[in-house]
Design a protein around this motif. Sequence first.
Motif, PDB file in Angstrom:
ATOM      1  N   PHE A 210      13.146  15.186  12.698  1.00 38.78           N
ATOM      2  CA  PHE A 210      13.898  14.205  11.916  1.00 38.78           C
ATOM      3  C   PHE A 210      13.550  14.387  10.444  1.00 38.78           C
ATOM      4  CE2 PHE A 210      13.030  12.471  16.097  1.00 38.78           C
ATOM      5  CZ  PHE A 210      14.292  12.110  16.538  1.00 38.78           C
ATOM      6  N   ALA A 211      14.371  15.141   9.744  1.00 34.18           N
ATOM      7  CA  ALA A 211      14.042  15.451   8.356  1.00 34.18           C
ATOM      8  C   ALA A 211      14.980  14.690   7.422  1.00 34.18           C
ATOM      9  CB  ALA A 211      14.160  16.954   8.106  1.00 34.18           C
ATOM     10  N   ILE A 212      14.532  14.522   6.189  1.00 32.38           N
ATOM     11  CA  ILE A 212      15.396  14.039   5.103  1.00 32.38           C
ATOM     12  C   ILE A 212      15.334  15.098   4.017  1.00 32.38           C
ATOM     13  CG2 ILE A 212      15.769  12.236   3.372  1.00 32.38           C
ATOM     14  CD1 ILE A 212      14.271  10.294   5.151  1.00 32.38           C
ATOM     15  N   PRO A 213      16.434  15.722   3.637  1.00 34.10           N
ATOM     16  CA  PRO A 213      17.818  15.567   4.112  1.00 34.10           C
ATOM     17  C   PRO A 213      17.965  16.007   5.563  1.00 34.10           C
ATOM     18  CG  PRO A 213      17.694  16.804   2.048  1.00 34.10           C
ATOM     19  CD  PRO A 213      16.307  16.673   2.533  1.00 34.10           C
ATOM     20  N   ILE A 214      18.928  15.411   6.204  1.00 34.57           N
ATOM     21  CA  ILE A 214      19.072  15.557   7.656  1.00 34.57           C
ATOM     22  C   ILE A 214      19.346  16.998   8.060  1.00 34.57           C
ATOM     23  CG2 ILE A 214      21.558  15.169   8.020  1.00 34.57           C
ATOM     24  CD1 ILE A 214      20.550  12.853   9.985  1.00 34.57           C
ATOM     25  N   ASP A 215      19.989  17.775   7.166  1.00 31.37           N
ATOM     26  CA  ASP A 215      20.314  19.158   7.523  1.00 31.37           C
ATOM     27  C   ASP A 215      19.113  20.083   7.436  1.00 31.37           C
ATOM     28  OD1 ASP A 215      23.022  19.074   8.379  1.00 31.37           O
ATOM     29  OD2 ASP A 215      23.578  18.549   6.316  1.00 31.37           O
ATOM     30  N   GLU A 216      17.975  19.552   7.007  1.00 34.75           N
ATOM     31  CA  GLU A 216      16.732  20.327   7.058  1.00 34.75           C
ATOM     32  C   GLU A 216      16.033  20.140   8.404  1.00 34.75           C
ATOM     33  OE1 GLU A 216      15.913  22.384   4.606  1.00 34.75           O
ATOM     34  OE2 GLU A 216      17.754  21.724   3.606  1.00 34.75           O
ATOM     35  N   SER A 217      16.660  19.365   9.310  1.00 32.27           N
ATOM     36  CA  SER A 217      16.018  19.085  10.600  1.00 32.27           C
ATOM     37  C   SER A 217      16.061  20.296  11.516  1.00 32.27           C
ATOM     38  CB  SER A 217      16.721  17.908  11.296  1.00 32.27           C
ATOM     39  OG  SER A 217      16.702  16.774  10.472  1.00 32.27           O
ATOM     40  N   SER A 218      15.183  20.243  12.492  1.00 29.13           N
ATOM     41  CA  SER A 218      15.105  21.305  13.489  1.00 29.13           C
ATOM     42  C   SER A 218      16.411  21.402  14.281  1.00 29.13           C
ATOM     43  CB  SER A 218      13.933  21.004  14.429  1.00 29.13           C
ATOM     44  OG  SER A 218      14.054  21.776  15.592  1.00 29.13           O
ATOM     45  N   THR A 219      16.704  22.613  14.755  1.00 24.56           N
ATOM     46  CA  THR A 219      17.908  22.789  15.570  1.00 24.56           C
ATOM     47  C   THR A 219      17.584  22.706  17.052  1.00 24.56           C
ATOM     48  OG1 THR A 219      17.566  25.177  15.496  1.00 24.56           O
ATOM     49  CG2 THR A 219      19.061  24.256  13.852  1.00 24.56           C
ATOM     50  N   ASP A 220      16.357  22.329  17.412  1.00 29.74           N
ATOM     51  CA  ASP A 220      15.958  22.223  18.822  1.00 29.74           C
ATOM     52  C   ASP A 220      16.979  21.414  19.624  1.00 29.74           C
ATOM     53  OD1 ASP A 220      13.702  23.630  18.327  1.00 29.74           O
ATOM     54  OD2 ASP A 220      12.358  22.197  19.310  1.00 29.74           O
ATOM     55  N   THR A 221      17.313  21.931  20.789  1.00 32.48           N
ATOM     56  CA  THR A 221      18.311  21.221  21.585  1.00 32.48           C
ATOM     57  C   THR A 221      17.784  19.872  22.062  1.00 32.48           C
ATOM     58  OG1 THR A 221      17.566  22.565  23.426  1.00 32.48           O
ATOM     59  CG2 THR A 221      19.654  23.208  22.395  1.00 32.48           C
ATOM     60  N   ASP A 222      16.458  19.790  22.316  1.00 30.24           N
ATOM     61  CA  ASP A 222      15.893  18.514  22.755  1.00 30.24           C
ATOM     62  C   ASP A 222      16.099  17.427  21.699  1.00 30.24           C
ATOM     63  OD1 ASP A 222      15.121  19.656  25.050  1.00 30.24           O
ATOM     64  OD2 ASP A 222      12.956  19.732  24.589  1.00 30.24           O
ATOM     65  N   ALA A 223      15.938  17.817  20.448  1.00 30.91           N
ATOM     66  CA  ALA A 223      16.124  16.852  19.365  1.00 30.91           C
ATOM     67  C   ALA A 223      17.585  16.447  19.292  1.00 30.91           C
ATOM     68  CB  ALA A 223      15.662  17.453  18.037  1.00 30.91           C
ATOM     69  N   ARG A 224      18.434  17.442  19.349  1.00 32.39           N
ATOM     70  CA  ARG A 224      19.858  17.138  19.174  1.00 32.39           C
ATOM     71  C   ARG A 224      20.439  16.381  20.359  1.00 32.39           C
ATOM     72  NH1 ARG A 224      22.265  21.675  15.143  1.00 32.39           N
ATOM     73  NH2 ARG A 224      20.671  21.248  13.583  1.00 32.39           N
ATOM     74  N   ALA A 225      19.774  16.499  21.513  1.00 35.34           N
ATOM     75  CA  ALA A 225      20.245  15.762  22.693  1.00 35.34           C
ATOM     76  C   ALA A 225      20.181  14.256  22.433  1.00 35.34           C
ATOM     77  CB  ALA A 225      19.398  16.126  23.907  1.00 35.34           C
ATOM     78  N   LEU A 226      19.246  13.852  21.557  1.00 34.47           N
ATOM     79  CA  LEU A 226      19.107  12.431  21.241  1.00 34.47           C
ATOM     80  C   LEU A 226      20.346  11.881  20.543  1.00 34.47           C
ATOM     81  CD1 LEU A 226      15.419  12.491  19.997  1.00 34.47           C
ATOM     82  CD2 LEU A 226      16.269  11.354  22.062  1.00 34.47           C
ATOM     83  N   ASP A 227      21.185  12.780  20.036  1.00 34.97           N
ATOM     84  CA  ASP A 227      22.398  12.337  19.333  1.00 34.97           C
ATOM     85  C   ASP A 227      23.507  11.974  20.319  1.00 34.97           C
ATOM     86  OD1 ASP A 227      23.797  11.772  16.960  1.00 34.97           O
ATOM     87  OD2 ASP A 227      24.838  13.708  17.071  1.00 34.97           O
ATOM     88  N   ARG A 228      23.248  12.187  21.628  1.00 41.69           N
ATOM     89  CA  ARG A 228      24.336  11.978  22.575  1.00 41.69           C
ATOM     90  C   ARG A 228      24.278  10.626  23.283  1.00 41.69           C
ATOM     91  NH1 ARG A 228      23.872  17.683  23.129  1.00 41.69           N
ATOM     92  NH2 ARG A 228      22.516  17.572  24.943  1.00 41.69           N
ATOM     93  N   LEU A 229      23.202   9.859  23.045  1.00 40.59           N
ATOM     94  CA  LEU A 229      23.161   8.527  23.658  1.00 40.59           C
ATOM     95  C   LEU A 229      22.894   7.481  22.582  1.00 40.59           C
ATOM     96  CD1 LEU A 229      19.828   8.123  25.694  1.00 40.59           C
ATOM     97  CD2 LEU A 229      20.164   9.701  23.800  1.00 40.59           C
ATOM     98  N   THR A 230      23.062   6.217  22.950  1.00 39.85           N
ATOM     99  CA  THR A 230      22.833   5.161  21.951  1.00 39.85           C
ATOM    100  C   THR A 230      21.341   4.854  21.870  1.00 39.85           C
ATOM    101  OG1 THR A 230      22.968   3.316  23.490  1.00 39.85           O
ATOM    102  CG2 THR A 230      25.053   4.096  22.530  1.00 39.85           C
ATOM    103  N   MET A 231      20.970   4.229  20.785  1.00 39.16           N
ATOM    104  CA  MET A 231      19.576   3.862  20.567  1.00 39.16           C
ATOM    105  C   MET A 231      19.093   2.921  21.663  1.00 39.16           C
ATOM    106  SD  MET A 231      17.043   4.415  18.602  1.00 39.16           S
ATOM    107  CE  MET A 231      15.444   3.751  18.163  1.00 39.16           C
ATOM    108  N   LYS A 232      19.947   1.984  22.019  1.00 41.94           N
ATOM    109  CA  LYS A 232      19.536   1.020  23.042  1.00 41.94           C
ATOM    110  C   LYS A 232      19.275   1.727  24.375  1.00 41.94           C
ATOM    111  CE  LYS A 232      20.792  -3.278  25.306  1.00 41.94           C
ATOM    112  NZ  LYS A 232      21.850  -4.250  25.569  1.00 41.94           N
ATOM    113  N   ASP A 233      20.189   2.626  24.724  1.00 37.10           N
ATOM    114  CA  ASP A 233      20.006   3.340  25.992  1.00 37.10           C
ATOM    115  C   ASP A 233      18.755   4.201  25.956  1.00 37.10           C
ATOM    116  OD1 ASP A 233      22.197   2.155  27.031  1.00 37.10           O
ATOM    117  OD2 ASP A 233      23.576   3.819  26.633  1.00 37.10           O
ATOM    118  N   TRP A 234      18.526   4.822  24.814  1.00 44.05           N
ATOM    119  CA  TRP A 234      17.305   5.623  24.707  1.00 44.05           C
ATOM    120  C   TRP A 234      16.069   4.750  24.896  1.00 44.05           C
ATOM    121  CZ3 TRP A 234      13.121   5.306  21.357  1.00 44.05           C
ATOM    122  CH2 TRP A 234      12.175   6.322  21.514  1.00 44.05           C
ATOM    123  N   MET A 235      16.071   3.581  24.264  1.00 43.70           N
ATOM    124  CA  MET A 235      14.919   2.679  24.382  1.00 43.70           C
ATOM    125  C   MET A 235      14.695   2.264  25.824  1.00 43.70           C
ATOM    126  SD  MET A 235      15.238   0.191  21.042  1.00 43.70           S
ATOM    127  CE  MET A 235      13.780  -0.783  21.422  1.00 43.70           C
TER     128      MET A 235
END
Lengths: 531, 502
Positions: A210-235
Amino acid sequence: MKPTRRQLLYGSGSAAIGMAAISPFVWDAIKPQKPIPGGIVGANSARGHRLRDGAFPAPIDSGKHDVIIVGSGIAGLSAAYHLDKAGIRDIRVLELEDHAGGNAHSGKNDVSTYPWGAHYVPLLSSESGHIKDLFRDFGIITGEADGLPVYNEDYILNDPDERLFLDGRWQEGLLPTLGVSAEDQAQYKRFLAQMESFKVKRGDDGRRWFAIPIDESSTDTDARALDRLTMKDWMLAAGYTSEPLHGFVNYGCRDDFGVRHDEISAYAGIHYFAGRDGKAANTKPDSVITWPEGNGFLAHKLAEPMAGRILPNALVYNINDTGAGVVVDYWDGQVSRRLTARAVVIATPRFIAGRLVPPLKSPDFTYAPWVVANLTLNRLPGGAGADLAWDNVIKDSPALGYVVATHQVPQMQPLRTVITYYWPLTHLSPAEARKEAIARTYEDWQKLFLSELYRVHPELVGHVAHMDVWLWGHAMIRPMPGFIWGEAREGALKQAPPIFTAHSDMSGISIFEEAYTHGLKASQAVKAFLA
Amino acid sequence: MQRLLLVSVFVIATCGLIYELIAGTLASYLLGDSITQFSTIIGTYLFAMGIGSWASAKVDKNLLAFFVRIEILVGLVGGSSAAILFLLFDQVASFRFLLYFIVTVIGILVGIEIPILLRILKDRYEFKDLVSRVFTFDYIGALFASILFPLVLVPHLGLIRSSFMFGIFNVMVALWLLYSIKEPLPWARLHKIAAGIVMIILTLGFISSDKISSLAESNSFAGHVIFAKSTPYQRIVITRQQSDIRLYLNSNLQFSSQDEYRYHEALVHPVMSALQAPRNILIIGGGDGLALREILKYPSVAHVTLVDLDPAMTKLFSSSPMLRKLNQDSLHSPKLKVINADAFMWLKHLGANRPIFDAIFIDLPDPSNFSIGKLYSTAFYGLLHTVMGPDSLAVIQSTSPLVARKSFWCVNNTLRASGFQTSPYHALVPAFGDWGYVIASNRPYTVPTRYPAGLRFIDADTARDMFSFPPDMGPIATKIQRLDDQALIHYFDEEWSKYLIY
């Protein structure tokens, strides 16, 4: 016995009274005896909507410049600032409103300056070295000690930073501590520890998840998988069930993105907690930089060298690449005018860019509506339990609470102040919420804000001297699941010279660092193109 | 009818003595020295009654109507006397004049009552019976009042409410007469209206006595509240018990006149006597003028700048005779310049031509909240540097190192973090406890061995001992008080909340 005003305000169950649900009886008891001066100000939706509906007269004259920048929010101003620094001085910035600044706009009265939108920047993240130079130029970073930046003490957020109103009294900090169970406490601890570990988590490419700026973030698929569900569901999937913890996270998501935690991408939600890894030699790591006028300080500094080259009240309605220069037509309220430039930077939100240049259209870019109210007070808000803080949050309120403009003034007890109330309209879909908001009168807003304020601060009844309300119809890009690491955003990052784009919505999160980075990058691309 | 008039004697006798007692008590609360106050109030009151008795002879017609008018007037003046005296204590130039004026008016009115009554009743009794009955009821009323006053009224109702209540009794006598007398009374309607209006005024006063005396907040303070004022910045309360005058700001004790000399001598002299010939002095806070009183004992002092936030403080301590006596009228010194401003903002915006002060005294309330905490921060101490030369000394009152050890050393450590050398010390001030101070300097500080003559607490031996700390108060490491992290406020809150007695 007739209940007293205080009992009405504090009676049993009154904490459940939301802003919209206050009974007319209570309102009658507390409504201002004399009308409070003020009104609905700001974002000129009528003129903006002309772009959607209107035909414009033919331009009466024309001019020629090297670069035209459309929009003078942080991205547009940053692009202009860096082009100017790079020696490209023949620039015009066209702004729809009568002022520059965009979401970093601020106001001023005889009590204080105050923000109308963005109002702080966290300590610069480890990927934000490019912003350090700017902060040095602006006197925000004054030096270096022990390998860490030294921030100007005037701008480091003063203590106490935040307090929460809960069960009739205030407590320090935003996580409820009064009356929560041991299980809640344990979940807080685990959640905050996990966020700390996300702060330093790096992918195989060596970049932070999780980097700022966001495009400096890792391209790991595990990280990006977090973009596919909502925060509540993740919690919930991670075993976080604590109601106050969900309330706290939901608050954070609404505060930073204008989106509820049951709608927002988990990647964005976690980014709020894990992206900010900045450190300073002279303050705590989780500190922030702020000013009475909020990020208006940065907008003014960026706009300063551009004086005379920012054209306000300029509604751009046509951008066209003729092959021999880009034509930009705008309407100044009376007549249309034409400018031609070698390059254009569209530094507007994507929904406007798409109207000006149809290929830029993208329905995946959605925006959260916000309402911001600035209230001038003839006395400081009080409250039992914890002293007045910078950020004062009311638990379970539709609004986020208020920020105190005079907080950074070292004066012991200012007698008057301005408070800025923030309210992301997340109770309806953005379109419905916008419709509802536009239909409301100043009196409606006054009732909504004051009934909430007076519920928490009965001592302020009769002490609100002035109140202005600002409607931001499209305040922030909404990082819904799939947006940050999806195709729409990836496509939006591609530049098509001679028409460039720069805006924080290209990052999917609406923060200063992102807007600035896109402005800086656009200026570099333009410079390379012109060369 | 006769019985009614005799009951009236009882009531007015009780009321009359109550007003006298209220005036005497108020005078000793407000002005101190109860023997003198009671003695002079009683004397004045009795003398005024004599004037009333003498004047009663001038009335010839309509005695009953006249008596009714007197009752209404006594009710109004006597009933509201306590409230008027309390509220006007700090408003009028000469409180004593007002006090004796009101006492005289009540005395004259009360003095008229009995002779007139005697004359009204003279045809209904034999002379010997008349005198015996009237005076019997008069003296019974007096006894009743004198027992009621200390045992019931003062502890349970308070002075202001008691006084309104007895005013109401006076007016009730008038109303009773007006409604029960068969014989025609001239202007009966007007009398009833007047009595009704006064009754309403007194009842309103009685109901809002709490508001009036909440100005006084008598219950939360030791001693009697003799001054109370809410300013935009704070609530100032002064209490007095015997000769002990105390100042409270927002309910926190600032000094007791019994031992403030210890606090202020310890604050001022270790710095002043250590300097060669201190000329230019800065006081931050200290609007009571008591530190200033000590500073002015040094003839070398040419200019004193006193920066206190609240104009009400400096005004009060430069106008009240009682407080001027306490600070020896220091606030009227021609060497003094008072600046009513926020000290932080004042120092920050002094501009380029910054004065250099030889000595700086920081006499602020304790760091009990985030607002005042700013004036204990590295940012504030950084500004002190800009008005200090290499030999200048500053001293900061720094709460109790015994009760609040971390808080005290936090002030010390914050000064060090701000680039000062520090010399911490402490002194016993019974009203506060074992109290701490820190001297901040740019060069090593040496405890002086010579002090001005006439000090009551500080001498070479006392001063030397103040700089040693027993183990339970000794130095400890603490966080630093910064604007962005006010550690001191948390220390202070935590440490003082353990001490119930404070």
